[in-house]
Each structure stands twice: as structure tokens, then as C-alpha cells.
Design an enzyme around this catalytic site. Sequence first.
Site, PDB file in Angstrom:
ATOM      1  N   SER A   1       2.442  29.386 -20.644  1.00 27.70           N
ATOM      2  CA  SER A   1       3.422  30.455 -20.457  1.00 27.70           C
ATOM      3  C   SER A   1       2.732  31.770 -20.083  1.00 27.70           C
ATOM      4  O   SER A   1       3.171  32.488 -19.180  1.00 27.70           O
ATOM      5  CB  SER A   1       4.255  30.568 -21.737  1.00 27.70           C
TER       6      SER A   1
ATOM      7  N   ASP B   1      -2.578  35.698 -25.739  1.00 28.05           N
ATOM      8  CA  ASP B   1      -2.546  34.721 -24.642  1.00 28.05           C
ATOM      9  C   ASP B   1      -2.600  35.422 -23.284  1.00 28.05           C
ATOM     10  O   ASP B   1      -3.390  35.040 -22.408  1.00 28.05           O
ATOM     11  CB  ASP B   1      -1.281  33.853 -24.733  1.00 28.05           C
TER      12      ASP B   1
END
Length: 328
Positions: A143, A193
Site C-alpha cells: 500500500s 511504510d
Amino acid sequence: MVAVNRDWSPFVVSAPGKVILFGEHAVVYGKAAIAGSLDMRAYALVTPRTDGKARMVLPDIDVDITFDCQALPRLSSEDLSHPSDVEPLVPSTIAIPEGAGRTTVLTFVYLHGCIFGEAERNTGGFTLCVRSLLPVGAGLGSSAAFNVVLSTTLLKLAGRLQAEGTSASDRKLINQWAFHGEQVAHGTPSGIDNSVSTYGGFLKYVKGEPSVSLESSHALRVLITNTNVPKSTKVLVAGVRALRDQYSSVVDGILDSIHSISTSAAELFQATNTVSTAALEQRTQELIRINHGLLSTLGVSHASLEQVREITAAHGLASKLTGAGGGG
Ligand code: MEV
């Protein structure tokens, strides 16, 4: 009056996935985490169109949606209390898909709205095709890699990058927007992330602080296993939050212990001149074993992950979940 810039050539953008070695979940609460980028990436091919449409094609998750650019909302990030509130602003002509495609559509509408909302030109239309070597929902940052390529694409099309995404200020901007994309997808991400995907390398990350690059002359060999058990980062992060709300001092103690593991690991990786490879491997394995136990207590392990842990333990290797857990 919005200037139309149709004079651009197709381009490719890519961004890597990540593996968190230590500190997932605790990093959401300001604790340290250690992570590295992977040589598995998401790739976007962006081509111009002349019909004023934006088509997003993601063959890996069966998404193929065409938006009329004029019908997409122009937003400022202050228009919404949280990026995930974007759903009511998706044009009624667009059927929002279920499953993995859902957040990509919401993220596209949010990031397009904000990035072009502040830009003075439009593109005449474009097709964005994203292919990814990163398995979805495996804890490897698929993602975030999508959000980095999407943010880079939109910022470039809007004329907001100064150095094709290579300068420090361009990267900061890409990382900021990719973080907002992660907020659409996951609610309250720590930002680790998207930071690893934007900057790459091997680093120590604390929310709100610049990442510290970890240099180690020892090559660290890591075996990554995909259980193929799907999970939701949003649900797992919310589960830890609910546990912490109920048992705050207990859970804070666990999060502090995870923080100590990450800082010990960072020191270990940087002490390459004084620690032998054998000692580094042995201590890393101990830290991995302890970190997994703590994550398991937080309720984010899964039977499939425990099975991987038992199989690797039988071969003398410690293993832990990476990312949100709950499968993956
Ligand atoms: C997800 O890759 C890592 C988590 O710590 C969530 C986050 O940091 O946003 C579980």
C-alpha cells in the site's frame, strides 16, 4: 482559469516495498522501529490522453476505472477532518469497488483532489497503470509503495516537483502526500511504510523525527515467508489501540520493551567493528524471538504465523511476524 498542460511524454515511476525487522505497532505510539526497503517494487506507467479523463488501471487487483477530471473534487487537506472521510466526495458516476480496489479509488480521489486542488494546471488527461511485485496484505508495504508512486505521479503532473522527485524537498513532499494516502487506507499509520518506500535504505524510524540511516558492513540475510492469510492493517492497529485503552500501563510496558529491542538492534547493527558476524546473528535472533513474543501478547499474531515460527525454530532459526501481523 486553469492552464492545461498537454505537452508531456509518458513516464515511469517506481517505489520499493519494505520489511520491518523490529518495532511494528509500537512505532504507532512514538517508539523506535527498524526497517529496510526491499528490491520488490510497484511500477507506474503514466501516459497522456487528450479527452480530459483520468484512467487508473491496476491489473493485479482487477481495478480499471476512468474518471472525468472535471468531475473530480478539488480539495484542500483542511476540507476533511481526516483523509479517510473522502468517500462522500467520490463522483456518483463511479462505482467504488469492494476489497483491495476500494482504498485505491478513495486514495486516488483524495490525492488527486488535494494535489490538483492546489495546482494551477491540469494535464488534459492521463492513464496510470500500476503493476506491483509486492503481494497485497503480506506486511511488505504494497500500500505504501502504491501511495508513493501515486503521489509522485500526481505531483509531477501538477508541476509541483522541482527535480523529478530526486531532491530533498521533492522527497519530503512525496512522503507527506504518500502519508496522507496511507491515512486513507489505514486510519492512523505511523508513517514508517511510506518513509521507507520514499527514501529507501535501512533505517531507524521514530514518528515525527527524521529517519536515521543504519550503516552496517555485515550483510543481514532475511528469509521472508508469505502465509497467504489476508489481514487488515487498520483492524489490527485498532485492536492494539483497544487493548491499550483497556490496559494502558500493561500495554505501555510492552511497547516500551519493543522500543528497547529496536534501540538495541540499532546499536548492534552499527557496532559492526566490534561484533563478529556470528555474534550479530545470534543476538539478532534473540531480539527477533523476544519481539515476536511481545507482538503475540498484543494479539497480532495468527496460527499461520505461529506455524512458520515453529518450523523455522526446528531449523535453529528465530522468526517473527513483520508489519501488522494477523497473517500476511
Ligand atoms: C505496518 O506495516 C506497521 C504498523 O506498525 C502500522 C504503522 O506503523 O502504521 C503495524
